[in-house]
Write a protein that holds these residues in place. Structure first.
Motif, PDB file in Angstrom:
ATOM      1  N   HIS A  26      25.718 -12.456  -1.961  1.00 51.32           N
ATOM      2  CA  HIS A  26      25.613 -11.050  -1.587  1.00 51.32           C
ATOM      3  C   HIS A  26      26.229 -10.168  -2.660  1.00 51.32           C
TER       4      HIS A  26
ATOM      5  N   ILE B 263      27.574 -17.435   0.851  1.00 45.76           N
ATOM      6  CA  ILE B 263      26.867 -16.240   1.319  1.00 45.76           C
ATOM      7  C   ILE B 263      27.500 -14.998   0.712  1.00 45.76           C
ATOM      8  N   LYS B 264      28.826 -14.933   0.702  1.00 41.58           N
ATOM      9  CA  LYS B 264      29.532 -13.783   0.119  1.00 41.58           C
ATOM     10  C   LYS B 264      29.291 -13.688  -1.381  1.00 41.58           C
TER      11      LYS B 264
ATOM     12  N   VAL C  39      19.443 -15.732   1.311  1.00 45.34           N
ATOM     13  CA  VAL C  39      19.007 -14.356   1.057  1.00 45.34           C
ATOM     14  C   VAL C  39      18.181 -13.816   2.221  1.00 45.34           C
TER      15      VAL C  39
ATOM     16  N   MET D 234      17.510  -9.960   3.674  1.00 43.32           N
ATOM     17  CA  MET D 234      16.791  -9.271   2.603  1.00 43.32           C
ATOM     18  C   MET D 234      15.406  -9.887   2.459  1.00 43.32           C
TER      19      MET D 234
ATOM     20  N   ASP E  11      30.122 -19.621   4.324  1.00 40.30           N
ATOM     21  CA  ASP E  11      30.487 -18.213   4.247  1.00 40.30           C
ATOM     22  C   ASP E  11      30.811 -17.816   2.812  1.00 40.30           C
TER      23      ASP E  11
ATOM     24  N   TYR F 123      20.293 -15.160   6.220  1.00 38.96           N
ATOM     25  CA  TYR F 123      21.675 -14.754   6.453  1.00 38.96           C
ATOM     26  C   TYR F 123      21.960 -13.330   5.981  1.00 38.96           C
ATOM     27  N   LEU F 124      21.330 -12.913   4.892  1.00 40.34           N
ATOM     28  CA  LEU F 124      21.564 -11.562   4.384  1.00 40.34           C
ATOM     29  C   LEU F 124      20.486 -10.587   4.849  1.00 40.34           C
TER      30      LEU F 124
END
Length: 121
Positions: free
Chosen positions: A77, A73-74, A106, A112, A70, A109-110
């Protein structure tokens, strides 16, 4: 049966004096769908012949696979939101994570598809 269980059975065959040619059919008769391959049996026999009698997995070098956290990922982002022209290679250099993992974060999880799209002129 799991890998460790098969390793124990391969060790059993080795200690009984069976060779790899005898061990393979025996394992296939007992576990027809999940028996290890011929090369796996040979590798473990070679290990036992060298005197390494442990059936555990050895230590492996390199970074742990658990870099998709996490926190990472943060960070990624936030980096992308601050600079949309940021490239995957730049993120990997900053965070010291493989390009494959950054790409996975990317895209999966995000959500994009692209980091940066050039404007048409």
């Amino acid at each position: 049966m799991d890998k460790k269980g098969f390793r124990v059975l391969i060790k059993y065959c080795f200690l009984n004096g069976n060779n790899t040619v005898e061990a393979k059919p025996w394992l296939e008769a007992e576990f027809p769908d999940t028996a290890p391959g011929k090369s796996t049996i040979k590798d473990w026999y070679a290990k036992f012949k060298r005197g390494e009698m442990s059936t555990e997995d050895g230590e492996r070098s390199g970074l742990p696979k658990v870099v998709v956290t996490d926190e990472n990922i943060k960070k990624i982002h936030k980096m992308i939101l601050n600079d949309r022209k940021l490239k995957l290679n730049e993120i990997t250099d900053i965070l010291k994570i493989s390009t494959k993992r950054v790409d996975r974060i990317v895209h999966e999880y995000l959500g994009m598809r692209k980091l940066y799209a050039k404007k048409k002129q």
